[in-house]
Design a protein around this motif. Structure first.
Motif, PDB file in Angstrom:
ATOM      1  N   ILE A   3      11.503 -13.470  -6.990  1.00  0.00           N
ATOM      2  CA  ILE A   3      12.906 -12.849  -6.689  1.00  0.00           C
ATOM      3  C   ILE A   3      12.806 -11.628  -6.112  1.00  0.00           C
ATOM      4  N   PHE A   4      11.443 -10.792  -6.735  1.00  0.00           N
ATOM      5  CA  PHE A   4      11.019  -9.386  -6.189  1.00  0.00           C
ATOM      6  C   PHE A   4      10.450  -9.671  -5.094  1.00  0.00           C
ATOM      7  N   SER A   5       9.346 -10.070  -4.640  1.00  0.00           N
ATOM      8  CA  SER A   5       9.075  -9.612  -3.051  1.00  0.00           C
ATOM      9  C   SER A   5      10.425 -10.609  -1.957  1.00  0.00           C
ATOM     10  N   SER A   6      11.117 -11.661  -2.209  1.00  0.00           N
ATOM     11  CA  SER A   6      11.992 -12.132  -1.534  1.00  0.00           C
ATOM     12  C   SER A   6      12.884 -11.059  -1.437  1.00  0.00           C
ATOM     13  N   VAL A   7      13.688 -10.222  -2.707  1.00  0.00           N
ATOM     14  CA  VAL A   7      14.118  -8.686  -2.858  1.00  0.00           C
ATOM     15  C   VAL A   7      13.720  -8.040  -1.209  1.00  0.00           C
ATOM     16  N   LEU A   8      12.349  -7.605  -1.989  1.00  0.00           N
ATOM     17  CA  LEU A   8      11.554  -6.941  -1.046  1.00  0.00           C
ATOM     18  C   LEU A   8      11.854  -6.686   0.220  1.00  0.00           C
ATOM     19  N   GLN A  68       4.743 -10.168   0.990  1.00  0.00           N
ATOM     20  CA  GLN A  68       4.104 -11.692   0.069  1.00  0.00           C
ATOM     21  C   GLN A  68       2.639 -10.596   0.174  1.00  0.00           C
ATOM     22  N   GLY A  69       2.216  -9.977   0.530  1.00  0.00           N
ATOM     23  CA  GLY A  69       0.689  -9.227   0.381  1.00  0.00           C
ATOM     24  C   GLY A  69       0.765  -8.672  -0.760  1.00  0.00           C
ATOM     25  N   ILE A  70       2.220  -7.459  -1.503  1.00  0.00           N
ATOM     26  CA  ILE A  70       1.938  -7.217  -2.813  1.00  0.00           C
ATOM     27  C   ILE A  70       2.605  -8.136  -3.535  1.00  0.00           C
ATOM     28  N   SER A 124       0.488 -10.535  -8.520  1.00  0.00           N
ATOM     29  CA  SER A 124       0.914 -12.281  -9.833  1.00  0.00           C
ATOM     30  C   SER A 124      -0.950 -11.962  -9.876  1.00  0.00           C
ATOM     31  N   PHE A 125      -1.407 -11.566  -8.906  1.00  0.00           N
ATOM     32  CA  PHE A 125      -3.351 -11.258  -9.362  1.00  0.00           C
ATOM     33  C   PHE A 125      -4.029 -11.018 -10.299  1.00  0.00           C
ATOM     34  N   LEU A 126      -2.704  -9.608 -10.508  1.00  0.00           N
ATOM     35  CA  LEU A 126      -2.842  -8.967 -11.555  1.00  0.00           C
ATOM     36  C   LEU A 126      -2.697  -9.525 -13.029  1.00  0.00           C
ATOM     37  N   ILE A 127      -1.295  -9.466 -13.103  1.00  0.00           N
ATOM     38  CA  ILE A 127      -0.747 -10.252 -14.034  1.00  0.00           C
ATOM     39  C   ILE A 127      -1.044 -11.148 -14.698  1.00  0.00           C
ATOM     40  N   PHE A 128      -2.183 -12.544 -13.973  1.00  0.00           N
ATOM     41  CA  PHE A 128      -2.366 -13.401 -14.224  1.00  0.00           C
ATOM     42  C   PHE A 128      -4.182 -12.551 -14.929  1.00  0.00           C
TER      43      PHE A 128
END
Length: 220
Positions: free
Chosen positions: A168-173, A200-202, A207-211
């Motif tokens: 949702i965040f990346s779609s809005v961005l 997509q990059g952000i 995603s990587f940091l949260i994971f």
């Protein structure tokens, strides 16, 4: 997550699958946004150039998604056994393997994007714009693969809502970046591609940091 084994099966499956279903709808928002904004701000030929690229970009999205699903099977089994050491090894193997695959495919795409579009019988009037869109898309292929692999890993751990929030965040961005780069900066097809690349990059990095933070909460 314990709800997957403690709640009634129908309730647990609904709670787990609903974010994934909504996420698939938002996944389509990327291409819809590019098409609408490019068509309105640039013109029909630019819209046709973006649309001509979709058949090929969907192939790479499918490869990334299927790779993530396959890797998540082993990850979820290890997670269910609470064998966190092996689970993390499966995760790291999947990430490094598909990073290599994305770099290989991206390099091939950058080298032959124009020829590929010609093979797909793209009209000569939009061939250059389609190749520009694809070249920028291929640059962001590692981010696309990283996000899809990590989304599957989140699902394997029962955290299906996190990929939805990130999507949702990346779609809005992506919408705001499309409006800025295409309608304001007048970058045309390249602007739409860069908007998707940045969004997509952000999203992949977040995603990587949260994971990583999620893994630190696990023992082993």
């Amino acid at each position: 997550k314990e709800y997957l084994i403690r709640q009634a099966p129908a309730k647990a499956l609904l709670a787990f699958s609903t974010p994934m279903i909504i996420g698939n709808l938002f996944q389509q928002l990327y291409t819809m946004t590019d098409s609408v904004i490019v068509g309105q701000a640039v013109g029909e030929s630019a819209l046709a150039a973006v649309g001509a690229s979709y058949a090929l970009t969907n192939v790479f999205i499918s490869i990334a998604s299927c790779g993530g699903v396959g890797a998540s099977v082993l990850t979820s089994q290890a997670f269910g056994r609470r064998d966190y050491h092996r689970m993390k090894r499966f995760i790291s193997t999947a990430l490094f393997t598909f990073l290599a695959v994305s770099l290989l495919l991206g390099g091939f795409g950058l080298a032959f994007s124009g020829q590929i579009m010609a093979w797909l019988r793209t009209p000569a009037s939009i061939l250059d714009d389609a190749a520009v869109y694809l070249n920028i898309y291929f640059l962001g292929l590692p981010f696309l693969f990283m996000y899809n692999i990590l989304s599957s890993m989140f699902n394997a751990l029962g955290e299906s809502r996190i990929p939805l929030y990130l999507l949702i965040f990346s779609s809005v961005l992506n919408i705001f970046l499309d409006l800025y780069m295409v309608a304001t900066l007048h970058l045309g097809v390249a602007g739409a591609a860069y908007a998707t690349f940045i969004a997509q990059g952000i999203s992949a990095v977040c995603s990587f940091l949260i994971f990583l933070r999620t893994l630190r909460r696990l023992d082993g």
